[in-house]
Design a protein around this motif. Structure first.
Motif, short mmCIF file in Angstrom:
data_model
loop_
_atom_site.label_atom_id
_atom_site.label_comp_id
_atom_site.label_asym_id
_atom_site.label_seq_id
_atom_site.Cartn_x
_atom_site.Cartn_y
_atom_site.Cartn_z
N ASP A 154 -26.52 -11.08 -34.08
CA ASP A 154 -27.59 -11.53 -34.99
C ASP A 154 -28.09 -10.30 -35.73
N ARG A 155 -28.10 -10.36 -37.06
CA ARG A 155 -28.52 -9.18 -37.82
C ARG A 155 -29.28 -9.59 -39.07
N SER A 156 -30.15 -8.68 -39.48
CA SER A 156 -30.89 -8.85 -40.73
C SER A 156 -30.71 -7.56 -41.53
N ALA A 157 -31.49 -7.40 -42.57
CA ALA A 157 -31.34 -6.22 -43.43
C ALA A 157 -31.68 -4.93 -42.70
N ASP A 158 -32.61 -4.97 -41.71
CA ASP A 158 -33.02 -3.73 -41.05
C ASP A 158 -33.14 -3.84 -39.53
N SER A 159 -32.52 -4.85 -38.93
CA SER A 159 -32.56 -4.99 -37.48
C SER A 159 -31.36 -5.81 -37.01
N PHE A 160 -31.13 -5.80 -35.69
CA PHE A 160 -30.00 -6.57 -35.15
C PHE A 160 -30.17 -6.76 -33.65
N GLN A 161 -29.41 -7.71 -33.13
CA GLN A 161 -29.27 -7.89 -31.69
C GLN A 161 -27.84 -8.32 -31.40
N VAL A 162 -27.21 -7.63 -30.45
CA VAL A 162 -25.84 -7.93 -30.05
C VAL A 162 -25.82 -8.18 -28.55
N THR A 163 -25.18 -9.25 -28.12
CA THR A 163 -24.98 -9.51 -26.70
C THR A 163 -23.51 -9.87 -26.47
N TYR A 164 -23.00 -9.51 -25.30
CA TYR A 164 -21.62 -9.89 -24.95
C TYR A 164 -21.41 -9.71 -23.44
N ARG A 165 -20.31 -10.26 -22.97
CA ARG A 165 -19.89 -10.12 -21.57
C ARG A 165 -18.64 -9.25 -21.55
N ALA A 166 -18.59 -8.27 -20.65
CA ALA A 166 -17.43 -7.39 -20.53
C ALA A 166 -16.87 -7.49 -19.11
N GLU A 167 -15.56 -7.62 -19.01
CA GLU A 167 -14.89 -7.70 -17.72
C GLU A 167 -13.82 -6.61 -17.63
N HIS A 168 -13.91 -5.79 -16.59
CA HIS A 168 -12.93 -4.73 -16.33
C HIS A 168 -12.14 -5.15 -15.08
N ARG A 169 -10.85 -5.35 -15.26
CA ARG A 169 -10.05 -5.81 -14.13
C ARG A 169 -8.70 -5.11 -14.15
N GLN A 170 -8.46 -4.29 -13.15
CA GLN A 170 -7.20 -3.55 -13.07
C GLN A 170 -7.01 -3.07 -11.64
N GLY A 171 -5.88 -3.41 -11.01
CA GLY A 171 -5.65 -3.05 -9.62
C GLY A 171 -6.76 -3.62 -8.75
N PRO A 172 -7.36 -2.80 -7.88
CA PRO A 172 -8.42 -3.32 -7.01
C PRO A 172 -9.76 -3.48 -7.72
N ILE A 173 -9.88 -2.98 -8.95
CA ILE A 173 -11.18 -2.97 -9.65
C ILE A 173 -11.42 -4.29 -10.37
N HIS A 174 -12.57 -4.87 -10.10
CA HIS A 174 -13.05 -6.05 -10.84
C HIS A 174 -14.55 -5.89 -11.00
N PHE A 175 -14.96 -5.54 -12.21
CA PHE A 175 -16.36 -5.29 -12.51
C PHE A 175 -16.73 -6.04 -13.78
N VAL A 176 -17.85 -6.76 -13.73
CA VAL A 176 -18.31 -7.57 -14.87
C VAL A 176 -19.74 -7.17 -15.21
N TRP A 177 -20.02 -7.05 -16.50
CA TRP A 177 -21.39 -6.72 -16.90
C TRP A 177 -21.74 -7.42 -18.21
N HIS A 178 -23.03 -7.56 -18.42
CA HIS A 178 -23.55 -8.15 -19.65
C HIS A 178 -24.29 -7.08 -20.45
N ALA A 179 -24.02 -7.07 -21.75
CA ALA A 179 -24.60 -6.07 -22.64
C ALA A 179 -25.66 -6.70 -23.52
N ARG A 180 -26.67 -5.90 -23.83
CA ARG A 180 -27.66 -6.25 -24.83
C ARG A 180 -27.94 -5.00 -25.66
N ILE A 181 -27.72 -5.10 -26.95
CA ILE A 181 -27.99 -3.98 -27.86
C ILE A 181 -28.98 -4.48 -28.90
N GLN A 182 -30.08 -3.79 -29.02
CA GLN A 182 -31.12 -4.23 -29.95
C GLN A 182 -31.56 -3.07 -30.82
N GLY A 183 -31.57 -3.28 -32.13
CA GLY A 183 -32.06 -2.29 -33.08
C GLY A 183 -33.21 -2.86 -33.88
#
Length: 286
Positions: free
Chosen positions: A102-131
């Motif tokens: 979501d963005r406007s002329a002078d601000s924004f908000q970004v959200t997403y889900r990230a999943e890292h999965r490789q070998g024994p590693i399985h890590f999931v996190w949620h991001a929030r970026i706000q300007g």
């Protein structure tokens, strides 16, 4: 004499042979090379980039990262991202989903889900970026280990551009509450110059500084010119701590990094130019 002629003929024949093969390889290489291969060597199409603005700051959002944060023509941050590194310092790539911008002329908000999965590693996190219109940017991660694994690092990294920052004065706040006034190294630093950070601030114009506030872990800065990268990197989890570390399934990891523009004493933010001392030029011995 016969041997000499034989060597010369063989040399010429070899030269013609390799010249012919070289021409074939040159033609094949450039005829089959795709634009993505030229750009980064991966052969994959370039990732989609989104231009964002937070008040006076402009930047790009690409594959979960903030890149090229600028105040006017001055680059403040090269890259701001989350890294998951395995016990051998291998990077475990993220697969993004649920991306919303979501963005406007002078601000924004970004959200997403990230999943890292490789070998024994399985890590999931949620991001929030706000300007916001004042130029403040907050980037947070809220993650959980879905398996038990060993890691060397999970969390934020921030890259500061060498051209703008080398030799630049800065202010540090450490985890024990002490404040230090120092400078980014002008020349390549073999040891990490800044340690146990909760705040790092440096001038971006004659009256303002960029202030980074780190939450959820202590941070440390290294000089990436040691590995021919043109940046300083501030990363989570000091290297003096033992690694790898076992992360148990269900472990939650939360971090945040906040950037804001603050008033500062008048300081010239112009980067110092590196110059070689005179009087050391000599001819090489024959």
């Amino acid at each position: 004499m016969a041997v000499r002629r034989g060597v010369r003929v063989f040399y010429l024949a070899s030269a013609n042979f390799w010249q012919g093969w070289g021409a074939c390889l040159h033609f094949h290489f450039f005829e089959t090379m795709t634009q993505p291969l030229c750009l980064d060597g991966s052969g994959l199409p370039p990732a989609e980039s989104h231009r964002l603005r937070a008040g006076p700051l402009e930047m790009e959002f690409t594959e979960g990262d903030l890149r090229y944060i600028r105040l006017g023509n001055r680059e403040i941050i090269r890259r701001w991202y989350v890294a998951v590194r395995d016990r051998n310092w291998g990077t475990v790539p993220a697969r993004l989903s649920e991306l919303k911008i979501d963005r406007s002329a002078d601000s924004f908000q970004v959200t997403y889900r990230a999943e890292h999965r490789q070998g024994p590693i399985h890590f999931v996190w949620h991001a929030r970026i706000q300007g916001d219109p004042s130029g403040e940017i907050a980037f947070s991660l809220d993650g959980q280990a879905r398996s038990s694994f060993e890691k060397n690092r999970i969390g934020f990294c921030v890259l500061h551009p060498i051209h703008e920052c080398a030799g630049l004065p800065c202010r540090l706040e450490h985890g024990n509450g002490t404040v230090e006034h120092t400078s980014f190294p002008k020349f390549i630093a073999a040891t990490n110059p800044f340690q146990d950070l909760v705040t790092l601030a440096y001038p971006v114009d004659s009256s303002r500084s960029a202030e980074l506030r780190f939450e959820g872990d202590l941070f440390e800065t290294e000089d990436q010119r040691n590995w021919i990268d043109a940046s300083f990197k501030t990363f989570c989890t000091p290297l003096r701590r033992p690694f790898p570390v076992t992360v148990s399934a269900g472990t939650e990891i939360r971090q945040a990094v906040r950037l804001r523009l603050v008033k500062s004493a008048t300081t010239d933010p112009t980067p110092s130019l590196l110059s070689a001392p005179t009087g050391y030029a000599r001819r090489l011995p024959r």
